[in-house]
Design an enzyme around this catalytic site. Structure first.
Site, PDB file in Angstrom:
ATOM      1  CG  HIS A 181       4.233  11.318 -24.627  1.00 32.83           C
ATOM      2  ND1 HIS A 181       2.866  11.235 -24.746  1.00 32.83           N
ATOM      3  CD2 HIS A 181       4.476  12.362 -23.774  1.00 32.83           C
ATOM      4  CE1 HIS A 181       2.303  12.161 -23.986  1.00 32.83           C
ATOM      5  NE2 HIS A 181       3.257  12.854 -23.390  1.00 32.83           N
ATOM      6  CE  LYS A 185       4.180  17.423 -14.041  1.00 30.92           C
ATOM      7  NZ  LYS A 185       4.353  16.220 -14.814  1.00 30.92           N
ATOM      8  CD  GLU A 210       5.267  16.333 -22.684  1.00 31.11           C
ATOM      9  OE1 GLU A 210       4.837  17.392 -22.200  1.00 31.11           O
ATOM     10  OE2 GLU A 210       4.555  15.329 -22.854  1.00 31.11           O
ATOM     11  CD  GLU A 270      -4.967  15.799 -15.249  1.00 30.89           C
ATOM     12  OE1 GLU A 270      -3.771  15.499 -15.161  1.00 30.89           O
ATOM     13  OE2 GLU A 270      -5.719  15.377 -16.130  1.00 30.89           O
ATOM     14  CE  LYS A 306      -1.539  13.570 -14.478  1.00 32.83           C
ATOM     15  NZ  LYS A 306      -1.893  14.083 -15.811  1.00 32.83           N
ATOM     16  CG  HIS A 327      -0.754  15.454 -23.637  1.00 34.10           C
ATOM     17  ND1 HIS A 327      -0.061  16.624 -23.823  1.00 34.10           N
ATOM     18  CD2 HIS A 327       0.092  14.626 -22.955  1.00 34.10           C
ATOM     19  CE1 HIS A 327       1.143  16.521 -23.272  1.00 34.10           C
ATOM     20  NE2 HIS A 327       1.257  15.322 -22.740  1.00 34.10           N
ATOM     21  CG  HIS A 355      -2.805  10.345 -25.259  1.00 30.72           C
ATOM     22  ND1 HIS A 355      -3.484  10.823 -24.183  1.00 30.72           N
ATOM     23  CD2 HIS A 355      -1.501  10.348 -24.900  1.00 30.72           C
ATOM     24  CE1 HIS A 355      -2.634  11.105 -23.202  1.00 30.72           C
ATOM     25  NE2 HIS A 355      -1.419  10.832 -23.622  1.00 30.72           N
ATOM     26  CG  ASN A 371      -3.748  16.571 -19.762  1.00 38.55           C
ATOM     27  OD1 ASN A 371      -2.725  15.928 -19.531  1.00 38.55           O
ATOM     28  ND2 ASN A 371      -4.795  16.559 -18.949  1.00 38.55           N
ATOM     29  NE  ARG A 379      -4.023  -2.029   1.962  1.00 42.63           N
ATOM     30  CZ  ARG A 379      -3.912  -3.024   2.829  1.00 42.63           C
ATOM     31  NH1 ARG A 379      -3.028  -2.967   3.802  1.00 42.63           N
ATOM     32  NH2 ARG A 379      -4.692  -4.074   2.727  1.00 42.63           N
ATOM     33  NE  ARG A 428      -0.388  16.804 -12.744  1.00 40.20           N
ATOM     34  CZ  ARG A 428       0.298  16.004 -11.948  1.00 40.20           C
ATOM     35  NH1 ARG A 428       0.029  15.948 -10.662  1.00 40.20           N
ATOM     36  NH2 ARG A 428       1.277  15.263 -12.430  1.00 40.20           N
TER      37      ARG A 428
HETATM   38  N1  GLY Z   1       2.311  15.004 -17.786  1.00 41.31           N
HETATM   39  C1  GLY Z   1       1.222  15.768 -17.335  1.00 41.31           C
HETATM   40  C2  GLY Z   1       1.074  15.807 -15.853  1.00 41.31           C
HETATM   41  O1  GLY Z   1       1.959  15.359 -15.131  1.00 41.31           O
HETATM   42  O2  GLY Z   1       0.076  16.268 -15.366  1.00 41.31           O
END
Ligand code: GLY
Length: 348
Positions: free
Chosen positions: A257, A220, A188, A230, A146, A241, A245, A238, A124, A234
Protein backbone atom coordinates in the site's frame (compact mmCIF):
# COMPACT_ATOMS: atom_id res chain seq x y z
CA UNK A 1 10.22 8.56 37.20
CA UNK A 2 10.09 10.95 34.23
CA UNK A 3 7.45 10.23 31.62
CA UNK A 4 9.13 8.42 28.73
CA UNK A 5 6.33 8.48 26.24
CA UNK A 6 4.21 10.98 24.36
CA UNK A 7 0.42 10.90 24.70
CA UNK A 8 -1.94 12.22 22.05
CA UNK A 9 -5.62 12.54 23.05
CA UNK A 10 -8.15 11.85 20.31
CA UNK A 11 -11.62 13.30 20.92
CA UNK A 12 -13.91 11.50 18.48
CA UNK A 13 -17.14 9.50 19.07
CA UNK A 14 -14.93 7.62 21.52
CA UNK A 15 -12.19 9.56 23.32
CA UNK A 16 -8.92 7.70 23.51
CA UNK A 17 -5.19 8.08 23.91
CA UNK A 18 -2.45 7.24 21.43
CA UNK A 19 0.73 6.51 23.36
CA UNK A 20 4.03 6.79 21.46
CA UNK A 21 7.36 5.72 22.92
CA UNK A 22 9.85 2.91 23.43
CA UNK A 23 9.49 -0.36 25.34
CA UNK A 24 5.75 0.05 25.78
CA UNK A 25 4.71 -3.55 25.08
CA UNK A 26 5.56 -4.59 28.62
CA UNK A 27 3.23 -1.83 29.91
CA UNK A 28 0.17 -2.74 27.85
CA UNK A 29 -1.62 -4.34 30.84
CA UNK A 30 -0.97 -1.22 32.92
CA UNK A 31 -2.31 1.06 30.16
CA UNK A 32 -5.40 -1.11 29.64
CA UNK A 33 -6.36 -1.53 33.31
CA UNK A 34 -8.08 1.87 33.70
CA UNK A 35 -10.17 1.14 30.58
CA UNK A 36 -11.29 -2.45 31.22
CA UNK A 37 -11.81 -4.34 34.48
CA UNK A 38 -10.14 -7.78 34.52
CA UNK A 39 -11.87 -9.66 31.69
CA UNK A 40 -11.18 -11.92 28.71
CA UNK A 41 -8.89 -10.43 26.06
CA UNK A 42 -8.39 -11.90 22.59
CA UNK A 43 -4.94 -11.03 21.26
CA UNK A 44 -5.22 -11.19 17.47
CA UNK A 45 -1.97 -11.29 15.54
CA UNK A 46 -0.22 -12.78 12.50
CA UNK A 47 2.29 -15.63 12.44
CA UNK A 48 5.31 -13.30 12.16
CA UNK A 49 4.39 -10.80 14.88
CA UNK A 50 3.33 -13.71 17.10
CA UNK A 51 6.91 -14.95 17.34
CA UNK A 52 8.29 -11.47 17.93
CA UNK A 53 5.99 -9.69 20.36
CA UNK A 54 2.96 -11.73 21.49
CA UNK A 55 4.69 -13.14 24.58
CA UNK A 56 5.59 -9.71 26.00
CA UNK A 57 2.07 -8.40 25.43
CA UNK A 58 0.37 -11.48 26.85
CA UNK A 59 2.64 -11.50 29.95
CA UNK A 60 1.85 -7.86 30.57
CA UNK A 61 -1.91 -8.44 30.20
CA UNK A 62 -1.86 -11.52 32.44
CA UNK A 63 0.17 -9.68 35.09
CA UNK A 64 -2.61 -7.08 35.16
CA UNK A 65 -5.26 -9.76 35.72
CA UNK A 66 -6.63 -10.28 32.19
CA UNK A 67 -7.45 -13.77 30.90
CA UNK A 68 -5.82 -13.97 27.47
CA UNK A 69 -6.80 -16.03 24.40
CA UNK A 70 -4.61 -15.78 21.30
CA UNK A 71 -5.74 -16.04 17.67
CA UNK A 72 -2.98 -16.24 15.04
CA UNK A 73 -3.50 -16.09 11.27
CA UNK A 74 -1.17 -16.20 8.28
CA UNK A 75 0.59 -12.91 7.60
CA UNK A 76 -0.46 -10.83 4.59
CA UNK A 77 -3.24 -9.01 2.79
CA UNK A 78 -4.66 -12.32 1.49
CA UNK A 79 -5.77 -13.12 5.07
CA UNK A 80 -7.83 -9.91 5.34
CA UNK A 81 -10.98 -11.59 4.09
CA UNK A 82 -14.40 -12.81 5.16
CA UNK A 83 -13.05 -16.30 5.88
CA UNK A 84 -10.51 -15.15 8.52
CA UNK A 85 -13.11 -12.70 9.84
CA UNK A 86 -15.61 -15.56 10.32
CA UNK A 87 -12.99 -17.73 12.04
CA UNK A 88 -12.20 -14.98 14.55
CA UNK A 89 -15.90 -14.45 15.30
CA UNK A 90 -16.31 -18.19 15.94
CA UNK A 91 -13.18 -18.18 18.11
CA UNK A 92 -14.68 -15.43 20.29
CA UNK A 93 -18.05 -17.17 20.45
CA UNK A 94 -16.43 -20.55 21.35
CA UNK A 95 -14.59 -18.85 24.22
CA UNK A 96 -17.82 -17.19 25.33
CA UNK A 97 -16.64 -13.61 24.93
CA UNK A 98 -19.21 -11.08 26.16
CA UNK A 99 -19.71 -7.36 25.54
CA UNK A 100 -17.51 -6.49 28.51
CA UNK A 101 -14.52 -8.42 27.11
CA UNK A 102 -12.01 -6.96 24.66
CA UNK A 103 -9.71 -7.42 21.69
CA UNK A 104 -6.07 -6.47 21.26
CA UNK A 105 -4.91 -6.05 17.64
CA UNK A 106 -1.17 -6.74 17.64
CA UNK A 107 0.49 -6.22 14.25
CA UNK A 108 0.40 -4.17 11.07
CA UNK A 109 -2.48 -2.75 9.06
CA UNK A 110 -3.99 -6.11 8.12
CA UNK A 111 -4.22 -7.21 11.76
CA UNK A 112 -5.59 -3.82 12.81
CA UNK A 113 -8.23 -3.53 10.07
CA UNK A 114 -9.45 -7.10 10.50
CA UNK A 115 -9.49 -7.07 14.32
CA UNK A 116 -11.18 -3.68 14.30
CA UNK A 117 -13.94 -4.98 12.04
CA UNK A 118 -14.40 -7.97 14.34
CA UNK A 119 -14.61 -5.57 17.31
CA UNK A 120 -17.10 -3.38 15.43
CA UNK A 121 -19.46 -6.28 14.72
CA UNK A 122 -19.09 -9.04 17.34
CA UNK A 123 -22.12 -8.71 19.65
CA UNK A 124 -22.72 -5.40 17.80
CA UNK A 125 -19.46 -4.02 19.13
CA UNK A 126 -16.87 -4.68 21.83
CA UNK A 127 -13.83 -2.65 22.91
CA UNK A 128 -10.51 -3.05 21.15
CA UNK A 129 -7.06 -1.63 21.40
CA UNK A 130 -4.52 -1.23 18.65
CA UNK A 131 -0.85 -2.12 19.10
CA UNK A 132 0.53 -1.28 15.65
CA UNK A 133 3.95 -2.80 14.93
CA UNK A 134 4.61 -1.34 11.46
CA UNK A 135 5.35 2.28 10.59
CA UNK A 136 2.34 2.41 8.27
CA UNK A 137 -0.02 1.17 10.97
CA UNK A 138 1.47 3.50 13.60
CA UNK A 139 1.11 6.69 11.56
CA UNK A 140 -2.11 5.87 9.75
CA UNK A 141 -4.30 2.79 9.95
CA UNK A 142 -4.34 2.25 13.74
CA UNK A 143 -5.72 5.74 14.42
CA UNK A 144 -9.10 7.03 13.31
CA UNK A 145 -11.32 3.95 13.49
CA UNK A 146 -11.47 2.75 9.89
CA UNK A 147 -11.87 -1.03 9.95
CA UNK A 148 -12.39 -3.37 7.00
CA UNK A 149 -11.89 -6.64 5.18
CA UNK A 150 -11.34 -7.17 1.45
CA UNK A 151 -13.61 -8.90 -1.04
CA UNK A 152 -12.30 -10.70 -4.14
CA UNK A 153 -13.70 -7.69 -6.04
CA UNK A 154 -11.57 -5.14 -4.19
CA UNK A 155 -9.83 -3.87 -1.10
CA UNK A 156 -11.65 -2.70 2.05
CA UNK A 157 -15.08 -3.14 0.45
CA UNK A 158 -16.70 -4.26 3.74
CA UNK A 159 -16.07 -2.32 6.90
CA UNK A 160 -17.22 0.00 9.65
CA UNK A 161 -16.06 3.00 11.60
CA UNK A 162 -15.13 1.87 15.10
CA UNK A 163 -12.69 3.89 17.16
CA UNK A 164 -10.24 1.93 19.32
CA UNK A 165 -10.20 2.50 23.09
CA UNK A 166 -6.42 2.93 23.12
CA UNK A 167 -3.49 2.86 20.66
CA UNK A 168 -0.01 1.88 21.85
CA UNK A 169 2.81 2.67 19.38
CA UNK A 170 6.03 1.10 20.56
CA UNK A 171 8.62 2.50 18.15
CA UNK A 172 11.07 -0.24 19.20
CA UNK A 173 8.92 -2.71 17.22
CA UNK A 174 9.96 -0.89 14.03
CA UNK A 175 13.53 -2.18 14.46
CA UNK A 176 12.47 -5.67 13.32
CA UNK A 177 10.82 -4.48 10.09
CA UNK A 178 12.48 -5.38 6.80
CA UNK A 179 13.72 -2.28 4.92
CA UNK A 180 10.92 -2.90 2.42
CA UNK A 181 8.15 -2.83 5.03
CA UNK A 182 9.70 0.20 6.72
CA UNK A 183 9.86 2.06 3.38
CA UNK A 184 6.24 1.12 2.80
CA UNK A 185 5.34 3.20 5.88
CA UNK A 186 7.49 6.04 4.56
CA UNK A 187 5.16 6.20 1.53
CA UNK A 188 2.32 7.24 3.87
CA UNK A 189 4.73 9.58 5.68
CA UNK A 190 5.37 11.31 2.31
CA UNK A 191 1.60 11.78 1.96
CA UNK A 192 1.45 13.53 5.35
CA UNK A 193 4.41 15.73 4.36
CA UNK A 194 2.52 17.04 1.32
CA UNK A 195 -0.61 17.58 3.42
CA UNK A 196 1.07 19.41 6.29
CA UNK A 197 3.83 22.03 6.21
CA UNK A 198 5.03 21.20 9.71
CA UNK A 199 5.59 17.51 8.84
CA UNK A 200 7.19 18.60 5.56
CA UNK A 201 9.66 20.75 7.49
CA UNK A 202 10.36 18.03 10.07
CA UNK A 203 11.10 15.57 7.28
CA UNK A 204 13.26 18.03 5.35
CA UNK A 205 15.23 18.71 8.55
CA UNK A 206 15.73 14.99 9.28
CA UNK A 207 13.78 15.08 12.56
CA UNK A 208 14.00 11.91 14.70
CA UNK A 209 11.58 9.15 13.70
CA UNK A 210 9.64 9.30 16.96
CA UNK A 211 8.78 12.99 16.49
CA UNK A 212 7.77 12.34 12.90
CA UNK A 213 5.46 9.53 14.02
CA UNK A 214 3.90 11.75 16.70
CA UNK A 215 3.48 14.61 14.21
CA UNK A 216 1.68 12.35 11.68
CA UNK A 217 -0.62 10.97 14.40
CA UNK A 218 -1.35 14.47 15.65
CA UNK A 219 -2.22 15.63 12.13
CA UNK A 220 -4.54 12.64 11.73
CA UNK A 221 -6.07 13.38 15.13
CA UNK A 222 -7.03 16.89 14.00
CA UNK A 223 -8.60 15.56 10.80
CA UNK A 224 -10.51 12.75 12.54
CA UNK A 225 -11.78 15.08 15.27
CA UNK A 226 -13.21 17.40 12.63
CA UNK A 227 -14.57 14.77 10.23
CA UNK A 228 -14.64 11.30 11.76
CA UNK A 229 -16.93 9.76 9.13
CA UNK A 230 -15.21 11.22 6.06
CA UNK A 231 -17.86 13.57 4.80
CA UNK A 232 -15.32 16.29 3.97
CA UNK A 233 -11.90 17.08 5.42
CA UNK A 234 -10.91 13.42 6.01
CA UNK A 235 -10.99 12.86 2.24
CA UNK A 236 -7.65 14.73 2.17
CA UNK A 237 -6.06 11.63 3.72
CA UNK A 238 -6.82 9.87 0.43
CA UNK A 239 -4.15 11.94 -1.34
CA UNK A 240 -2.53 9.66 -3.94
CA UNK A 241 -4.89 6.79 -3.09
CA UNK A 242 -6.99 6.62 -6.30
CA UNK A 243 -4.01 5.67 -8.48
CA UNK A 244 -2.49 3.72 -5.56
CA UNK A 245 -5.49 1.38 -5.27
CA UNK A 246 -5.27 0.68 -9.01
CA UNK A 247 -1.56 -0.07 -8.74
CA UNK A 248 -2.02 -2.41 -5.75
CA UNK A 249 -4.83 -4.24 -7.47
CA UNK A 250 -2.98 -4.60 -10.81
CA UNK A 251 0.05 -6.00 -8.99
CA UNK A 252 -2.11 -8.61 -7.23
CA UNK A 253 -1.15 -6.80 -3.99
CA UNK A 254 2.55 -7.61 -4.45
CA UNK A 255 3.17 -3.85 -4.47
CA UNK A 256 2.33 -2.87 -0.88
CA UNK A 257 0.00 0.00 0.00
CA UNK A 258 2.55 2.64 1.09
CA UNK A 259 4.75 2.08 -1.94
CA UNK A 260 1.70 2.35 -4.20
CA UNK A 261 0.71 5.57 -2.39
CA UNK A 262 4.16 7.02 -3.19
CA UNK A 263 3.60 6.12 -6.87
CA UNK A 264 0.14 7.73 -6.61
CA UNK A 265 1.67 10.90 -5.12
CA UNK A 266 4.04 11.08 -8.07
CA UNK A 267 1.11 10.92 -10.53
CA UNK A 268 -0.88 13.55 -8.58
CA UNK A 269 2.12 15.89 -8.26
CA UNK A 270 2.80 15.72 -12.01
CA UNK A 271 -0.86 16.43 -12.79
CA UNK A 272 -0.91 19.31 -10.27
CA UNK A 273 2.05 20.79 -12.13
CA UNK A 274 0.43 20.20 -15.53
CA UNK A 275 -2.67 22.14 -14.42
CA UNK A 276 -0.47 24.92 -12.97
CA UNK A 277 -1.81 24.31 -9.47
CA UNK A 278 1.76 24.36 -8.12
CA UNK A 279 4.91 26.21 -9.09
CA UNK A 280 7.81 24.36 -10.71
CA UNK A 281 9.87 25.01 -7.55
CA UNK A 282 7.22 23.50 -5.21
CA UNK A 283 6.84 20.55 -7.60
CA UNK A 284 10.57 19.84 -7.51
CA UNK A 285 10.81 20.32 -3.72
CA UNK A 286 7.85 18.04 -3.07
CA UNK A 287 9.13 15.40 -5.48
CA UNK A 288 12.41 15.53 -3.58
CA UNK A 289 10.65 14.92 -0.24
CA UNK A 290 8.75 11.94 -1.66
CA UNK A 291 12.05 10.59 -3.01
CA UNK A 292 13.70 11.12 0.35
CA UNK A 293 11.00 8.93 1.92
CA UNK A 294 10.83 6.05 -0.53
CA UNK A 295 13.74 6.39 -2.97
CA UNK A 296 13.33 6.47 -6.74
CA UNK A 297 9.78 5.85 -7.89
CA UNK A 298 8.99 3.83 -10.95
CA UNK A 299 5.46 2.59 -11.54
CA UNK A 300 5.40 -0.64 -13.60
CA UNK A 301 1.93 0.12 -15.06
CA UNK A 302 0.73 2.64 -17.63
CA UNK A 303 -1.63 5.38 -16.48
CA UNK A 304 -4.36 3.81 -18.59
CA UNK A 305 -3.99 0.46 -16.78
CA UNK A 306 -3.77 2.14 -13.38
CA UNK A 307 -6.85 4.28 -13.88
CA UNK A 308 -8.89 1.44 -15.33
CA UNK A 309 -9.44 0.38 -11.74
CA UNK A 310 -10.57 3.81 -10.58
CA UNK A 311 -14.10 3.10 -11.79
CA UNK A 312 -14.51 0.80 -8.77
CA UNK A 313 -12.94 3.28 -6.37
CA UNK A 314 -14.89 4.08 -3.20
CA UNK A 315 -14.29 7.78 -3.91
CA UNK A 316 -16.43 7.53 -7.06
CA UNK A 317 -19.84 9.15 -6.96
CA UNK A 318 -21.93 8.62 -10.11
CA UNK A 319 -19.93 9.73 -13.15
CA UNK A 320 -17.47 11.73 -11.05
CA UNK A 321 -14.52 10.92 -8.84
CA UNK A 322 -13.04 13.22 -6.21
CA UNK A 323 -9.28 13.49 -6.50
CA UNK A 324 -7.14 15.25 -3.94
CA UNK A 325 -4.83 17.60 -5.80
CA UNK A 326 -1.82 19.56 -4.56
CA UNK A 327 -2.01 23.37 -4.64
CA UNK A 328 1.12 24.01 -2.56
CA UNK A 329 3.12 22.54 0.30
CA UNK A 330 0.54 21.81 3.00
CA UNK A 331 -2.28 22.92 0.69
CA UNK A 332 -4.19 19.99 -0.81
CA UNK A 333 -7.80 20.25 -1.97
CA UNK A 334 -10.49 18.02 -3.48
CA UNK A 335 -11.20 18.35 -7.20
CA UNK A 336 -14.15 16.59 -8.88
CA UNK A 337 -13.24 15.00 -12.20
CA UNK A 338 -15.51 13.23 -14.68
CA UNK A 339 -14.59 9.53 -14.76
CA UNK A 340 -14.27 9.50 -18.54
CA UNK A 341 -11.91 12.52 -18.41
CA UNK A 342 -9.73 11.05 -15.65
CA UNK A 343 -6.93 9.84 -17.89
CA UNK A 344 -6.78 13.16 -19.74
CA UNK A 345 -6.80 15.04 -16.39
CA UNK A 346 -4.02 12.99 -14.83
CA UNK A 347 -2.07 12.27 -18.03
CA UNK A 348 1.22 13.96 -18.77
N1 GLY B 1 -6.18 6.06 5.91
C1 GLY B 1 -7.04 7.15 5.68
C2 GLY B 1 -8.00 7.41 6.78
O1 GLY B 1 -7.89 6.83 7.85
O2 GLY B 1 -8.91 8.18 6.61
Amino acid sequence: MAKIFNTIEVNASENYQVIVGENLLEKVGEFLSPLLSPCKIAVITDDIVDGLYAKQVINSLENSGFQVFKFVFKKGEESKNLSTYGKILSFLACHEFSRTDGIVALGGGVVGDLSGFVAATFLRGIKYIQIPTTLLAQIDSSVGGKTAVDLPEGKNLVGAFKQPSLVVCDVKTLSTLTPEIFTDGMGEMAKYALLDKEIYTLLSNNAPLESLISACIDYKRKVVEEDEFESGLRKLLNLGHTPAHGIENLSGYTIPHGKAVAMGLDIILSASKKHNLITDKDFEDMQEVVKKCVGKISCPFSLEETLGHAVNDKKRSGDFITLIMVFGIGDCRPVKVEINKLKEYLGY
